[in-house]
Motif scaffolding. Structure first.
Motif, PDB file in Angstrom:
ATOM      1  N   THR A 189     -13.217  -5.324 -44.431  1.00  0.00           N
ATOM      2  CA  THR A 189     -14.226  -5.088 -45.469  1.00  0.00           C
ATOM      3  C   THR A 189     -15.457  -4.472 -44.826  1.00  0.00           C
ATOM      4  O   THR A 189     -15.727  -4.668 -43.630  1.00  0.00           O
ATOM      5  CB  THR A 189     -14.620  -6.403 -46.167  1.00  0.00           C
ATOM      6  N   LYS A 192     -17.847  -6.992 -43.009  1.00  0.00           N
ATOM      7  CA  LYS A 192     -17.451  -7.384 -41.659  1.00  0.00           C
ATOM      8  C   LYS A 192     -17.646  -6.233 -40.678  1.00  0.00           C
ATOM      9  O   LYS A 192     -17.998  -6.450 -39.517  1.00  0.00           O
ATOM     10  CB  LYS A 192     -15.998  -7.835 -41.658  1.00  0.00           C
ATOM     11  N   GLN A 234     -18.840  -9.319 -53.842  1.00  0.00           N
ATOM     12  CA  GLN A 234     -18.238  -9.922 -52.657  1.00  0.00           C
ATOM     13  C   GLN A 234     -16.800 -10.369 -52.889  1.00  0.00           C
ATOM     14  O   GLN A 234     -15.913 -10.123 -52.062  1.00  0.00           O
ATOM     15  CB  GLN A 234     -19.090 -11.111 -52.201  1.00  0.00           C
ATOM     16  N   ASP A 238     -13.518  -8.757 -51.006  1.00  0.00           N
ATOM     17  CA  ASP A 238     -12.563  -9.527 -50.203  1.00  0.00           C
ATOM     18  C   ASP A 238     -11.127  -9.342 -50.706  1.00  0.00           C
ATOM     19  O   ASP A 238     -10.185  -9.247 -49.907  1.00  0.00           O
ATOM     20  CB  ASP A 238     -12.931 -11.011 -50.244  1.00  0.00           C
ATOM     21  N   LYS A 242      -7.826  -7.670 -48.679  1.00  0.00           N
ATOM     22  CA  LYS A 242      -6.476  -8.211 -48.511  1.00  0.00           C
ATOM     23  C   LYS A 242      -5.418  -7.216 -48.972  1.00  0.00           C
ATOM     24  O   LYS A 242      -4.360  -7.090 -48.355  1.00  0.00           O
ATOM     25  CB  LYS A 242      -6.357  -9.510 -49.292  1.00  0.00           C
TER      26      LYS A 242
END
Length: 413
Positions: A189, A192, A234, A238, A242
């Motif tokens: 993401t 990160k 957010q 996330d 994935k």
């Protein structure tokens, strides 16, 4: 008395029909798709006069599989008929549109009896040529699959992670590179990715196999990840991360498959006797040359002349005339794999051969061809030269292939 065999094939069972030259049904049988079924078929053919010197010709609606491999042993002629063509033949015998598997086998046998001259048997390619064809086609499919998955990944990253696309934009085939895969695993993401340090980025590049320019690339990646970008919520970000990781697994597998198949082609293709002649042509390397060999084979009797090969590749123009109307257009019914290889071949030959470049420019300037048309004309010409070289066992010669361009270059020198 001549006997013809038609086989309506399926996944588990096949229907077989044999007719004589008068159209009378000689025998029919329902066999299974296993060794026992193949033995029953061969015994049935032998009972009807099949011998090693005079085998009974067989027609079937596919050109691959174990049944076809069994039938192709020896001198037997095996004809592969397109299912759509077989359906048209069925309408010649009945207008009620009835259909059955035994009836289809009988139709196929009669196709061979009446129109055998209009169909070509499967080419008698060598085992090595057929092995190269398997590997070259599989490698081409792997590349197409890799590109399709890479396009899906690119589309997904545009939705929530444009920083990743900007970071790998400077690399050739950026999304397919191992460096990109390591970075996306490390930071799925943008949140990160923005927290990655120089040390982490350098370690990821080293894990991907990079040995040079690591510090400079790590600095560039850090700046790209920490730039000002829009973000998804957010939870959504996330979830998309994935999804991206799941797609990344597929891309890594596709890249591994394409690379391993390319290595297999590199090993098998140079062993073929025609490889030296094919590789002598400008614009053809091992991978592209293997694709050309895979589609034209090494059966010298497969094409009656160069025009047949050009028509098979879709390189020759097609004339459509009716009444006062006449038009010359490109061929749409062709071997798509060979046509695709020809596009890449002609594109590379323009820069690799002065004669090919001069021919391309002449088509653009003197004949007002579009780029694709001029490139297709160049492919048509070089395909004819390849046919000649393979028939006579000679290598490509620039001065013979393009004498006008060669003499012009000599005069300038």
């Amino acid at each position: 008395m001549l006997i013809y065999c038609g086989i309506d094939w399926a996944e588990k069972t096949h229907d077989v029909a044999l007719v004589d030259d008068s159209g009378q049904l000689v025998a029919k049988r329902h066999i299974t798709d296993d060794a026992a079924g193949y033995k029953i078929l061969l015994d049935l053919l032998a009972e009807c006069g099949d011998t090693e010197e005079a085998p009974i010709p067989v027609v079937i609606e596919t050109s691959r599989g174990l049944l076809v491999a069994v039938l192709r042993t020896g001198k037997r002629q095996v004809f592969a008929i397109n299912p759509m063509a077989a359906a048209r033949y069925r309408d010649r015998h009945s207008v009620s549109r009835k259909k059955s598997d035994p009836g289809d086998a009988l139709v196929l046998a009669n196709v061979l009896r009446t129109d055998m001259h209009a169909h070509r048997p499967l080419p008698q390619d060598s085992d090595l040529a057929r092995a190269v064809a398997v590997l070259a086609r599989a490698q081409q499919d792997a590349i197409w699959n890799r590109q399709q998955i890479a396009n899906q990944l690119r589309s997904l990253l545009r939705e929530y992670y444009p920083a990743a696309l900007a970071a790998v934009e400077a690399w050739k085939n950026g999304l397919c590179r191992p460096e990109t895969h390591q970075l996306l695993k490390l930071a799925p993401t943008p949140a990160k990715a923005a927290r990655l340090t120089r040390t982490q980025l350098q370690a990821a590049l080293k894990r991907a196999g990079r040995q040079r320019g690591i510090a400079a690339d790590a600095e560039r990646l850090r700046d790209a990840f920490r730039a000002d970008w829009a973000h998804q919520p957010q939870l959504v970000e996330d979830a998309l991360g994935k999804q991206m990781l799941a797609l990344l697994i597929q891309l890594e597998a596709a890249c591994t498959a394409a690379d391993s198949l390319a290595e297999a082609v590199e090993e098998a293709f140079p062993q073929h006797p025609d490889a030296e002649i094919i590789l002598s042509f400008p614009g053809l390397g091992t991978q592209l040359g293997a694709r050309v060999l895979a589609e034209i084979g090494d059966d010298r009797q497969r094409f009656a002349d160069a025009r047949g090969l050009k028509a098979y590749a879709g390189a020759s123009p097609v004339t459509r005339a009716s009444g006062k109307k006449s038009s010359v257009t490109r061929c749409w019914v062709k071997n798509d794999r060979l046509n695709h290889a020809g596009y890449l071949w002609a594109f590379s030959a323009i820069t690799a051969s002065p004669g090919a470049k001069a021919h391309y420019r002449r088509r653009r300037d003197n004949h007002a061809d579009w780029h694709a048309s001029a490139q297709r004309n160049l492919f048509n010409r070089m395909l004819g030269q390849l046919y000649h070289c393979l028939q006579y066992g000679c290598r490509f010669d620039e001065t013979v292939a393009f004498p006008t361009a060669a003499s012009a270059v000599a005069q300038v020198a």
